[in-house]
Design a protein around this motif. Structure first.
Motif, PDB file in Angstrom:
ATOM      1  N   GLY A 175       0.826  -1.273  -0.241  1.00 48.83           N
ATOM      2  CA  GLY A 175      -0.028  -0.078  -0.041  1.00 48.83           C
ATOM      3  C   GLY A 175       0.811   1.319   0.112  1.00 48.83           C
ATOM      4  O   GLY A 175       1.854   1.378   0.708  1.00 48.83           O
ATOM      5  N   GLN A 184      -0.833   1.589   9.048  1.00 49.34           N
ATOM      6  CA  GLN A 184      -1.944   1.510   9.956  1.00 49.34           C
ATOM      7  C   GLN A 184      -1.459   0.155  11.100  1.00 49.34           C
ATOM      8  O   GLN A 184      -1.173  -0.763  10.506  1.00 49.34           O
ATOM      9  CB  GLN A 184      -3.259   1.360   9.558  1.00 49.34           C
ATOM     10  CG  GLN A 184      -3.788   2.587   8.800  1.00 49.34           C
ATOM     11  CD  GLN A 184      -3.893   3.813   9.592  1.00 49.34           C
ATOM     12  OE1 GLN A 184      -4.305   3.742  10.595  1.00 49.34           O
ATOM     13  NE2 GLN A 184      -3.516   4.764   8.821  1.00 49.34           N
ATOM     14  N   ASN A 210       0.078  -0.738   5.302  1.00 49.65           N
ATOM     15  CA  ASN A 210      -0.032   0.527   4.693  1.00 49.65           C
ATOM     16  C   ASN A 210      -1.246   0.138   3.954  1.00 49.65           C
ATOM     17  O   ASN A 210      -1.594  -0.610   3.394  1.00 49.65           O
ATOM     18  CB  ASN A 210       0.978   0.651   3.378  1.00 49.65           C
ATOM     19  CG  ASN A 210       2.307   1.026   4.152  1.00 49.65           C
ATOM     20  OD1 ASN A 210       2.749   0.157   4.877  1.00 49.65           O
ATOM     21  ND2 ASN A 210       2.864   2.176   4.036  1.00 49.65           N
ATOM     22  N   GLU A 211      -2.101   1.299   4.025  1.00 48.95           N
ATOM     23  CA  GLU A 211      -3.487   1.639   3.386  1.00 48.95           C
ATOM     24  C   GLU A 211      -3.046   1.749   1.708  1.00 48.95           C
ATOM     25  O   GLU A 211      -2.011   2.203   1.461  1.00 48.95           O
ATOM     26  CB  GLU A 211      -4.003   2.807   3.774  1.00 48.95           C
ATOM     27  CG  GLU A 211      -4.816   2.669   5.455  1.00 48.95           C
ATOM     28  CD  GLU A 211      -5.396   3.810   5.682  1.00 48.95           C
ATOM     29  OE1 GLU A 211      -5.612   4.850   4.884  1.00 48.95           O
ATOM     30  OE2 GLU A 211      -6.246   3.765   6.687  1.00 48.95           O
ATOM     31  N   SER A 235      -3.344   3.814  -1.471  1.00 48.33           N
ATOM     32  CA  SER A 235      -3.687   4.904  -1.809  1.00 48.33           C
ATOM     33  C   SER A 235      -5.030   5.232  -2.796  1.00 48.33           C
ATOM     34  O   SER A 235      -5.506   4.244  -3.301  1.00 48.33           O
ATOM     35  CB  SER A 235      -2.187   5.402  -2.642  1.00 48.33           C
ATOM     36  OG  SER A 235      -2.337   4.927  -3.799  1.00 48.33           O
TER      37      SER A 235
END
Length: 144
Positions: A14, A19, A34-35, A37
């Motif tokens: 991500g 998070q 990681n979220e 994008s």
């Protein structure tokens, strides 16, 4: 533990902020993920939309077989998944292994069977010489 995003058949990290995922029983961080994008969400939706035409025409037999394979994979990795669920939710491992995993696999098996016996329950003769029925067709892709 695999923490990447599956977008168009590829595992990608991500591009958004990391998070933390906490173990509620210990208060410790299990992993940071990681979220996606905004561009990655758009790419995932575009990939799903591109696959929509062929996937929406997949016969019930093939859909059913894929759901059954998924149920088998859940059972095959049951101990690993139960450990992850236990750590992530604070649930006792034995409950995750003996209650959650079999129930999750069973849900996929249920829908594998259900996908092969959908009926037109509201079918009938509404105009002389014509049979009408409700037909449920996939309508598209969303990101949530």
């Amino acid at each position: 533990m695999q923490t990447q995003l599956l977008i168009n058949g590829q595992l990608l990290t991500g591009e958004g902020p990391a998070q933390p995922v906490f173990n509620p029983a210990l208060g410790s961080v299990l992993v940071e993920i990681n979220e996606a994008s905004e561009a990655q969400v758009d790419a995932a939706v575009r990939a799903a939309d591109a696959a929509f035409d062929s996937w929406s025409q997949t016969p019930p037999k093939e859909r059913s077989l894929l759901l059954l394979k998924l149920a088998d994979a859940i059972e095959a990795h049951g101990e690993e998944l139960a450990k992850l669920e236990s750590d992530n939710c604070g649930k006792p491992y034995s409950a995750a292994l003996n209650d959650e995993i079999p129930a999750i696999a069973d849900v996929f098996r249920f829908f594998a069977g259900a996908s092969r016996c959908m009926s037109g329950s509201a079918g009938g003769e509404y105009l002389p010489g014509h049979t009408s029925m409700i037909r449920r067709d996939p309508v598209g892709v969303i990101a949530s």
